[in-house]
Every structure is written in C-alpha cells, then in structure tokens.
Motif scaffolding. Structure first.
Motif: not given
Length: 411
Positions: A214-222, A234-236, A269-271, A276-283
C-alpha cells in the motif's frame, strides 16, 4: 440438451456443465525431467512424482491460441471419458476467447468445435462479457461496469454498458501472471539460487508470499532493516518432492535471523521481492515496459467514454483474473483510482468473494471467485431464455460457414 461452459484461459481452463460445479484445470501439457518421454495433460500434473524442472507446453503464446495440437490434446482429455464424458450430439458449448482475436484463430476454433467435435451449438464470447453478465445479474440496478481482467498473459480493462462492450475504451496492458513469475525467477536466480528452470515451484512461491504494497517506499525501508524489525522478510522452505511435497513459509517464531538452519531444508529468504514483483502491475515502467499501470489505465479508459456515463463506471469497477488474488490488490487499486478521480465521483472496487466448494475432481477444492467469475457468468447465460438466439447451431454453420459466426458473435 446440456450446455458445457469452458472459460479457456491461457493458464487454467475453467470448465463444467451449466448444471454442475466448476473445475479449474491447467490448460497445458507438462514434461518432467525424470520421465522425459511421457507427456502429462492438464490435471495429470498430480501424477508427476518429481515436478522440479517441469517443462510446460502451452497452447497460448502472448495471450493468443496458436498451438492447436496441444489445445486439441487438452480438450480431448477434458471432453473424454476420464473427465466430462461429453456426448457431443446432445451438448452445446459456451467458450471464451481473447479480445480482438485474429480471424484465422476464430475460424480454426469454429472448424474444430463444429466439424471435429460436432457440438450442436456454439457461443464464442469474451470472458469479460460473461463477467459483466454475472455482475449485472447480481446488481440489477446498474447499467455500466468496467471489468479489469488481470490474467496470465495480459491485463485487459473493458467497459461494458448494458452488456455491450465499449470498443473505443478497451485497454490492454502487457503484464500478466506469467511475466511476474518470470521476473521473480530472474531476481531469485540473480540474488541467491539458480531457479530459471523451476517455473512451477517459483509460481507457487509467488502465490504464497507475494502481496501488493500500500506504500511502496515505506515497505522498501522496512525490507532494509536488520533482524526482528524487518517484518517483510520471510523464509520460504522449498519442496524437495520426497519429504516436502509443497513449499511453505516458515512461521515467524521459527525463523533463524542470523546464521544457518540446522535442518537440511533448502530455504529461500525473500524480502523486497514479496511486493516488488506485484508492483509491476501498478508500475510496468519499473522493469522498462513503457505502459500505464492498472489504476491509471482504468481512469484513462473511463475518460474515453461520454462524460455522463463516467460516474457509473467509477462506482462499478470489477476485478477478475488470478492476479487479483494478491493480498492488498483491491485496496491499492481503490486508493490509486480514488486519487486520480474527481472528488464528486463515487469510486467502488469489487473483488468477487472466495467461495468454498468441494468438486468431484481433486484439483481444486477452494474455488476462488475472481478466477471462476466469468465461468459463473457463462452458466447464467446458458439459463437465459434468449440463449438459443445467441448461439450458432451446427445447421447454421453447415449452411453458411464462418460468416454466420462473424455476424452473431460480438468479438
């Protein structure tokens, strides 16, 4: 006379008789690394002991049906004795096709359905038209809706008014689930583990861990934080197909934040990949595709329509297709469309609810409504009084050939 409804997608075929439940079945063939010579069709994928390095043979390329040999084999299997045992002499079919389909593909489809399979009557229609039909049936007071169908090959945005599509405002964005899975494969291969051959596994990873931010840059910082503070990471656990048949996410409390896992599991290990992958639908421009994102395209499409109709479209935005199942997808579409829309217009974004169903076939027990929404629209159309006027019968076809299909079907 029974009616078979087949929403023939590029990734999944949604199929079922109009008086029964729907099954969601892979619309492709597979070869596995171990049994190279044997080809598995549709839901025979369940029989493959080791689906690592699974090789897909797809009937669709770039959203259009081009590989008829594969499609025929899938249909033979679906219509045959193992699945639907279709009695062609007593069955009509409603089948979907993409927008602006090529005439040559339409003609091939007519020939195969009428001459090879010998269905009694055929209705060839866009999936969006079925979704719109379903929406108008559920909301009888509405005259307009805009269908956002984000599938395997494309995302289509199509306004419908009184069940007729507005051709001048149809938009196609060349981003779909296939591109997202391929992009995730590339990122993971570059950053940690070579998975370019593991389409099946990484597609599962995408469905399990990705979400729309919902807030790309905030999630990027986290995602840049270390240790406990990084709530995105998350570890898959990847499947090894002997003890672990299906990959899964490690619970937060079991994650080892520094150092290695003692158990022999293979971990991804995915962060920031998660959003960033689904973000392509929006940008789409994030990976160099010079196109609009979904919310921008919705607004652009509606602005191509007469001004007095626009408010009706903004308050009837319907999300369908597999990509709409990403957590956060609906909220993000709503917030961005709201930002781009005049304040005196209401905005409403509808994501069909998940419904639970146990079907005769084992492949899917949870049926996700955004995926089967068009199929359910087809089921409703087959029950309509004017259904017989919409179809082309075999006599019509034998008498007049392809021209009668061109006249009848609004494609």
């Amino acid at each position: 006379m029974t009616t078979l409804v087949l929403d023939n997608g590029a990734y999944n075929a949604k199929i079922g008789y109009s008086h029964e439940n729907v099954s969601v079945i892979p619309n492709c063939q597979f070869r596995s690394k171990t049994a190279r010579l044997k080809t598995f069709t549709a839901n025979q994928i369940d029989e493959i002991k080791d689906p690592s390095g699974l090789f897909y043979i797809l009937p669709f390329q770039k959203g259009y049906l081009v590989n008829w040999d594969v499609q025929r084999q899938v249909w033979d299997y679906l219509f045959g004795k193992e699945m639907y045992q279709v009695d062609f002499l007593d069955t009509n079919i409603i089948i979907t096709e993409p927008y602006f389909n090529f005439t040559s593909i339409q003609e091939s489809m007519n020939e195969i359905l009428f001459e090879e399979y010998q269905f009694q009557a055929v209705l060839r229609v866009n999936a969006g038209a079925l979704s719109a039909h379903r929406y108008f049936r559920d909301n009888p007071s509405e005259l307009c809706c805009i269908i956002v169908d984000s599938g395997y090959s494309f995302t289509h945005i199509v306004p419908y008014c009184r069940s007729k599509k507005k051709k001048e405002a149809i938009i196609r964005i060349n981003v779909g689930g296939k591109l997202l899975t391929n992009h995730l494969k590339e990122i993971i291969s570059y950053r940690q583990l070579h998975v370019m051959d593991e389409t099946h596994v990484i597609n599962q990873v995408k469905e399990d861990v990705c979400y729309v931010s919902q807030d790309f840059y905030r999630d990027m910082d986290i995602a840049k934080l270390k240790g406990e503070e990084n709530t995105v990471m998350i570890d898959y656990v990847l499947p090894d197909f002997s003890t672990i048949k299906k990959g899964f996410c490690k619970p937060r409390e079991e994650m080892v934040l520094s150092g290695k896992y003692k158990s022999g599991e293979q971990i991804l290990r995915l962060a920031n990949e998660r959003f960033a992958v689904p973000e392509i639908l929006f940008n789409p421009s994030d990976i160099g595709i010079q196109e609009m994102g979904i919310p921008e395209a919705i607004v652009y499409s509606i602005q191509n329509l007469p001004e007095e109709m626009q408010p009706h479209f903004f308050k009837n935005i319907v999300l369908t297709g597999g990509n709409s199942l990403f957590p956060g997808f609906r909220d993000r579409v709503y917030s961005e469309v709201r930002c781009l829309t005049p304040t005196d217009y209401d905005v409403s974004v509808v994501l069909p609810e998940k419904s639970v169903q146990s079907s005769g076939f084992t492949y899917f027990n949870f049926i996700f409504s955004p995926i089967t929404y068009a199929w359910e629209g087809g089921k409703l159309i087959s029950e309509n009084d004017d259904f017989e006027d919409m179809v082309v019968t075999r006599e019509d076809y034998e008498e007049n050939g392809h021209s009668v299909c061109e006249e009848k079907f609004d494609i």
